[in-house]
Design a protein around this motif. Structure first.
Motif: not given
Length: 203
Positions: A134-142, A110-114
């Protein structure tokens, strides 16, 4: 520049006398400007101007940082890089970052998560355009929220993202496994910011 940097001696400028366009396409314009050196000598200086500003995204999560193996035609080999690209016409850099992240990795953010990390210049001796980081909080596979399939542009060649902890990244840097200047600069800003410390992204 910050106060500490601006306290240093300031060298005299190289002054542009005339902008001379030598090539243009939809991506940008190449100039071979007529310039005047600090000594008063006339000369030429190449300058590339992208059509739009750029963005680079540092994907971070509980496994550290996600890098995209990208085949780069100019160097003829695969390069470990953070996803990056240019803004489209009148596109907000934040929205461009969300789009580039999705296209090159399949991750949604989400833009707000950047989180903005700063601005870099990829090659100060040639390219005048800035790149926003920008840093983006994301999840790895699995995990919940796995990435969908990446959808890079036709002339891009990328593989699935590769996760690396801060310790692994340090080893990559020591071995010369990461050579992309934009990625190295973005990584420096992310490390200074404390990104990729191993904490799990919010649910």
């Amino acid at each position: 520049m910050d106060d500490e940097a601006s306290a240093h001696a300031v060298p005299p400028p190289i002054r542009r006398q005339r902008a001379v366009e030598v090539f243009r396409n939809r991506f940008g314009t190449l100039f071979n400007d007529e310039v005047l050196s600090p000594s008063g000598r006339q000369g030429r200086y190449l300058r590339w101007q992208w059509s739009h500003s750029g963005v680079v995204i540092v994907p971070v999560g509980r496994d550290g940082f996600a890098f995209v193996p990208t085949y780069r035609y100019p160097i003829g080999e695969v390069s470990l890089e953070f996803p990056r690209g240019g803004c489209e016409a009148d596109e907000d850099p934040v929205l461009a970052a969300v789009r580039e992240l999705r296209e090159e990795t399949g991750f949604d953010c989400a833009p707000s998560a950047l989180r903005p990390l700063g601005v870099i210049h990829a090659e100060t001796g040639l390219i005048e355009s800035e790149v926003r980081v920008f840093a983006a909080e994301v999840r790895p596979a699995g995990s919940a929220g796995d990435p969908s399939a990446a959808a890079p542009e036709v002339m891009e060649s990328v593989a699935e993202p590769v996760w690396a902890s801060r310790t692994e990244v340090t080893k990559w840097l020591q071995s010369g496994s990461v050579t992309c200047g934009v990625t190295l600069a973005a990584l420096a800003l992310a490390l200074a910011d404390g990104s990729g410390t191993g904490s799990a992204p919010p649910v």
